[in-house]
Scaffold this motif. Structure first.
Motif: not given
Length: 248
Positions: A189-200, A215-222
């Motif tokens: 993992g990377h710490p920014d995954i919790h606060t920064k959405p992907r831009r691609d 949960y679902i957040k910022n283009n992530r499904i965990c």
């Protein structure tokens, strides 16, 4: 007692915090961190067969450690992977890598692995961990594990992709492209995954970062819901514009 919880999401930019629509090539099912809970794995697969028969199964890694039957989980997953009638992909997780590192470098990597659940994995193979050196425990594990199973585990991929959604164990670094050579962030993992959405415009589905609920957040499904401790192993049935969570 086993019970089921099902939660359905119809996604849009407002409620998912997304920058793009969820668009896999075809529906599939992603299953979170199992951690030695063969009982939950069997129950969840049976439920998936009822609700989403014949959809591809993507397991997100961390099959071993902490729970009581890592040996059984590995054998069951390899059996699923070897079944031609059901497309199955088992990705690599960081705990799976720690087990392999222990086998390759027992004195160097053994203490960390044992502290993070490796003792339970050894016990599932019938190996008592007490009063033995890491090398002795490694040698016993090599004598117990089927060589074909070990070879299968070493060959697990880091990513799987369908349309604009990428599956990996830990989601990767949101600031960088998702590529197999970026192994550390895909596994740890990377710490920014919790606060920064992907831009691609990619979505990611991952485990590793455990929470009480998927949960679902910022283009992530965990979908890591602490199965080894909570008794809740979670899967996400992912279709264009929708996600359905199923948990034990």
């Amino acid at each position: 007692m086993t019970f089921w919880t099902t939660l359905y999401h119809r996604l849009n930019r407002r409620n998912a915090g997304s920058q793009s629509s969820l668009a896999p090539d075809a529906p599939f099912v992603a299953i979170g961190d199992i951690h030695g809970r063969l009982d939950l794995l069997e129950t969840l697969v049976a439920k998936i067969d009822e609700q989403a028969p014949n959809l591809p199964l993507i397991f997100l890694g961390d099959y071993v450690d902490r729970g009581p039957d890592s040996a059984g989980v590995l054998s069951r997953l390899k059996s699923l992977d070897d079944t031609p009638s059901r497309q199955t992909t088992c990705l690599m997780g960081n705990h799976d890598v720690m087990m392999l590192d222990f086998l390759d470098h027992p004195e160097q990597d053994g203490p960390r692995w044992l502290n993070y659940g490796g003792i339970q994995t050894l016990e599932s193979f019938g190996i008592p961990p007490m009063d033995q050196s890491p090398t002795m425990m490694r040698d016993q594990l090599l004598s117990k594990i089927d060589p074909s199973l070990l070879s299968w585990l070493r060959q697990r991929p880091l990513i799987w992709q369908s349309g604009n959604i990428v599956a990996s164990h830990a989601g990767g670094n949101p600031n960088r492209p998702i590529e197999p050579n970026r192994e550390h962030s895909l596994l740890w993992g990377h710490p920014d995954i919790h606060t920064k959405p992907r831009r691609d415009d990619l979505w990611v589905v991952h485990g590793h970062f455990a929470d009480d609920e998927a949960y679902i957040k910022n283009n992530r499904i965990c979908v890591d819901t602490r199965a080894h401790r909570s008794g809740q192993l979670t899967a996400a049935i992912i279709s264009p514009e929708s996600v359905e969570f199923i948990s034990t």
